[in-house]
Design an enzyme around this catalytic site. Structure first.
Site, PDB file in Angstrom:
ATOM      1  N   SER A   1     -10.852  -0.829  -1.969  1.00 62.30           N
ATOM      2  CA  SER A   1      -9.666  -0.797  -1.098  1.00 62.30           C
ATOM      3  C   SER A   1     -10.037  -0.989   0.361  1.00 62.30           C
ATOM      4  O   SER A   1      -9.256  -1.544   1.132  1.00 62.30           O
ATOM      5  CB  SER A   1      -8.959   0.561  -1.201  1.00 62.30           C
ATOM      6  OG  SER A   1      -8.049   0.581  -2.250  1.00 62.30           O
TER       7      SER A   1
ATOM      8  N   ASP B   1       0.834  -1.205   0.000  1.00 57.97           N
ATOM      9  CA  ASP B   1       0.000   0.000   0.000  1.00 57.97           C
ATOM     10  C   ASP B   1       0.866   1.252   0.000  1.00 57.97           C
ATOM     11  O   ASP B   1       2.023   1.200  -0.435  1.00 57.97           O
ATOM     12  CB  ASP B   1      -0.956  -0.052   1.211  1.00 57.97           C
ATOM     13  CG  ASP B   1      -2.316   0.531   0.881  1.00 57.97           C
ATOM     14  OD1 ASP B   1      -2.363   1.723   0.539  1.00 57.97           O
ATOM     15  OD2 ASP B   1      -3.318  -0.183   0.962  1.00 57.97           O
TER      16      ASP B   1
ATOM     17  N   HIS C   1      -3.874   6.257   2.572  1.00 57.62           N
ATOM     18  CA  HIS C   1      -4.572   5.038   2.142  1.00 57.62           C
ATOM     19  C   HIS C   1      -4.056   3.794   2.878  1.00 57.62           C
ATOM     20  O   HIS C   1      -4.839   2.959   3.358  1.00 57.62           O
ATOM     21  CB  HIS C   1      -4.379   4.905   0.629  1.00 57.62           C
ATOM     22  CG  HIS C   1      -5.160   3.820  -0.021  1.00 57.62           C
ATOM     23  ND1 HIS C   1      -4.702   2.527  -0.094  1.00 57.62           N
ATOM     24  CD2 HIS C   1      -6.366   3.825  -0.636  1.00 57.62           C
ATOM     25  CE1 HIS C   1      -5.599   1.783  -0.735  1.00 57.62           C
ATOM     26  NE2 HIS C   1      -6.614   2.547  -1.074  1.00 57.62           N
TER      27      HIS C   1
END
Lengths: 665, 85
Positions: free
Chosen positions: A443, A36, A113
């Site tokens: 996600s 990520d 994220h």
């Protein structure tokens, strides 16, 4: 996650006897690796209170770099942190520019994220977390005692970009380090590449991880709701669609006639008391659409001090952002956006009220305005509504099956919460408040499943990735937790089918005791590769052993996945499946068939009797069609039951009298 | 000079347990195409040597064609960008 884990039945305070969270001791000892954007190690949710020593088998490490000190920033929760940038830099051919978008040459997350996804999967407990007071509750990961290893492969450029060379290196290291689960919330653009020479690196990387016992959970992509948009389609991957939970953020719109409409927003500013409400009407007969949100024309409209109503047919966030910018510049105090269901809601900058309503309610507001000389409106801050009557839906953005490159392998595999998920983020995230942000995407759905896989690994350490995937799929909910049907967002909205949510919404407690599993190992994946046409030498090289595909080529329909998907049937086909008993030794299962419309399905034998020496049993499924024309897909299911377990797989069948034929008429 | 791009030389399951041995093999393979160990080291971006075998390197189109024909190479894949979802 202040709602999603309760919604999925994994409440830490639950006294239920069959709570996977308790049985798995909160995932203690399991290691979840994530590919990520990095991690913000100071986040309170990464505290390691109550965690024992780092598992001895762990061979990974933390890597120091810009604003990241491996000794100080890693702990017994964050046990691995590395970064991979060489492939990205070599591709970009220019120095890494952190002036426009800040980032760190280290595992530290700027984008937010990676911090978000990792804390969804395995964050520690944080009580009273919220985003500006909404979504308040106990924040935690699915496996709160699992350990996190972050492999930073994506960088803070638009859309969070990552190169396949870096991704493959992260897979290579993660396999070496000893992760149990890999959570990969990444995707590539359509059209897709073949799975083994897939240019994204995820196909081959995940193949080697899975054949070494590591479950790889991937986001299905955010290209929905069109069909054939699903990404990460290899049969060894667990591909996740995004659904909503039973929570929304109703926001009051009170019209001057005292009629109250509830829109949706993340507006936490002060109430906007009764003020003027305007809609930029078209003057005369000119066709220009003055009131379209993405191209508002406000010259002839008194906007200053007023709330503006606009309409859009676009279903992404762009018209919302455009309308807010225009209305703010013109001195307006709020905007009401009437739109079709689409991308999910989000906060607007500086607590500017931007409230979304559907076209029907937007039209009602407009009728009110046209019926009065001086329309007025009051806007209230958003509230949190959880539980009934909020329904579950497959998100509009969630990519849909069938798989464009292997339509006989059902994708997505499963759905999980991925809309307005509250989790930790980076201070550089513009939508972060107090350490937390609400984000949406497949996600966010993938790490929900990764957390559940960690719990399953804790109680079933010997289960293969395929067995875990089967357990999740065969026990998934086809309804919401209240027994109501799940809808799929789109135009029009419809009941969800396997191409929207795979086998259904993940049901962790049931997955712990599936009864039977459709297991697969390397040989099954080889059979798949033979079926889709890879040659002997490539397969031999891939698996490191001499392999020869059988002749004639095996049928892809026989690949032992926990689903039956027949993209092209003219008369009849026969396929086989094998199930393994993981429940009580002396179990007898009976087949229950829900045939797709116009399709006949028969199972032989229709009773499976297991005992201490018979653990695996095969059966044959005969499928025939009575349709006389090319059809779309019809859906049904096959359930094996011993009256305690219900082991259900979806069946999807399309009749093609003329094959390889495009019919647009 | 021909423009070189990052390519992934994918070789499937690794044939040796010693990671250093695997990396040395990758360097040798790349050297045979680039004609010097120095060039090979400069060109190599990553050696994949734990979970599987292969390497990422900056290669021109003609080098890609040559390396794709070497024994043990399954495929040479251009580097590709992904995005978060």
């Amino acid at each position: 996650t202040t709602r999603s884990w309760d919604y999925l039945g994994l409440s830490p305070q639950s006294s239920s006897k069959s709570n996977l969270l308790h049985d798995a001791n909160l995932g203690d000892g399991v290691i979840i690796g994530l590919l990520d954007t990095g991690i913000w190690p100071e986040s309170v949710i990464l505290n390691d209170e109550g965690l024992g020593p780092i598992p001895q088998r762990w061979k990974g490490s933390c890597q120091s770099g810009e604003r990241f000190n491996a000794t100080q920033d890693c702990n017994r929760k964050l046990i691995g942190a590395k970064y991979y940038i060489d492939g990205f830099l070599a591709e970009n051919r220019q120095p890494f520019n952190t002036t426009q978008a800040p980032d760190f040459k280290s595992p530290r997350d700027s984008f937010g994220h990676g911090t978000h996804t990792s804390t969804i999967a395995a964050g520690s407990f944080v009580p009273n977390a919220s985003y500006k007071g909404i979504a308040l509750g106990l924040l935690r990961g699915g496996a709160p005692k699992a350990r996190i290893a972050m492999y930073k492969v994506c960088w803070n450029v638009p859309r969070g970009q990552c190169s396949s060379a870096d991704i493959l290196k992260a897979f290579d290291d993660a396999i070496h380090d000893g992760v149990d689960v890999l959570s990969v919330s990444l995707g590539t653009d359509l059209p897709l590449f073949p799975q083994i020479d897939e240019r994204d690196g995820i196909g081959p990387g995940s193949f080697h991880a899975v054949t070494k016992g590591i479950t790889v959970v991937c986001a299905g992509g955010n290209e929905g709701p069109s069909s054939h948009t699903i990404d990460n389609t290899s049969p060894w991957i667990l591909t996740v669609a995004a659904s909503t939970v039973d929570r929304s953020f109703p926001t009051g719109i009170v019209l001057g006639n005292n009629f109250t409409i509830l829109g949706q927003a993340m507006f936490r500013g002060k109430e906007v008391g009764f003020t003027g409400l305007v809609y930029p009407e078209n003057p005369g007969l000119r066709p220009t659409l003055f009131g379209v949100c993405e191209s508002l024309t406000l010259n002839n409209t008194p906007v200053a001090g007023n709330v503006v109503l606009c309409f859009t047919t676009m279903n992404n966030r762009a018209p919302v952002s455009a309308a807010v910018t225009s209305v703010k510049q013109a001195g307006g105090v709020g905007v009401i956006i009437a739109k079709h269901p689409g991308d999910v809601i989000g906060p607007c900058s500086n607590d500017f009220p931007c409230i979304e309503v559907d076209y029907e309610l937007g039209s009602q507001i407009l009728f009110y305005m046209r019926s009065t000389r001086s329309p007025i409106v009051k806007l209230s801050p958003s509230k949190t509504l959880a539980g009934r009557p909020v329904s579950t839906k497959v998100a509009h953005f969630s990519s849909r099956g069938p798989s464009s490159i292997s339509p006989a392998i059902l994708k997505p595999d499963i759905a999980a919460p991925g809309v307005s998920t509250l989790a930790a983020s980076s201070p550089f995230d513009p939508f972060m408040d107090g350490g937390f942000a609400l984000h949406s995407g497949t996600s966010m759905a993938a790490p929900h499943v990764s957390g559940i896989v960690a719990l399953l690994k804790a109680i079933h350490p010997s289960w293969s990735p395929a067995a875990i995937k089967s357990a999740l799929m065969t026990t998934a909910w086809k309804t919401d937790p209240f027994g109501e049907p799940v809808f799929a967002e789109g135009s029009p909205q419809k009941l969800a089918n396997p191409f929207d949510y795979g086998a259904g919404i993940v049901n962790p407690n049931k997955a712990a005791k599936p009864g039977l599993v459709y297991d697969m190992g390397t040989d099954d994946y080889i059979m798949y590769l033979c079926a889709v046409g890879y040659n002997d030498s490539s397969i031999t090289q891939l698996v490191g052993k001499s392999k020869t595909c059988p002749s004639p080529k095996p049928s892809i329909l026989d690949v032992n996945v926990p689903s039956i998907t027949i993209p092209s049937i003219r008369n009849s086909v026969t396929l086989t499946r094998t199930v393994t008993n993981v429940g009580p030794v002396n179990s007898v299962y009976k087949a229950q068939i829900d045939s797709p419309q116009g399709i006949h399905v028969a199972v032989r034998p229709d009773i499976l009797a297991f005992n201490s020496s018979v653990k695996d049993l095969s059966f044959i499924v005969e499928v025939s069609t009575s349709h006389k024309v090319n059809t779309g897909y019809y859906f049904g299911s096959l359930t094996w039951t011993d009256e305690t377990h219900y082991v259900t797989i979806p069946i999807s069948v399309r009749t093609q009298i003329i094959q390889f034929y495009t019919d647009f008429n | 000079h021909a423009r070189s791009e990052v390519h992934i030389v994918y070789m499937g399951e690794k044939q040796h347990h010693d990671p250093q041995h695997v990396t040395n093999m990758h360097h040798d393979m790349l050297s045979s195409i680039l004609e010097s160990k120095e060039e090979a080291k400069k060109s190599m971006v990553y050696s994949y040597r734990h979970g599987f075998s292969g390497f990422a390197a900056k290669l021109t189109e003609s080098q890609v064609e040559k390396i794709a024909g070497l024994p043990g190479v399954i495929r040479v894949i251009p580097n590709q960008l992904h995005s978060v979802q």
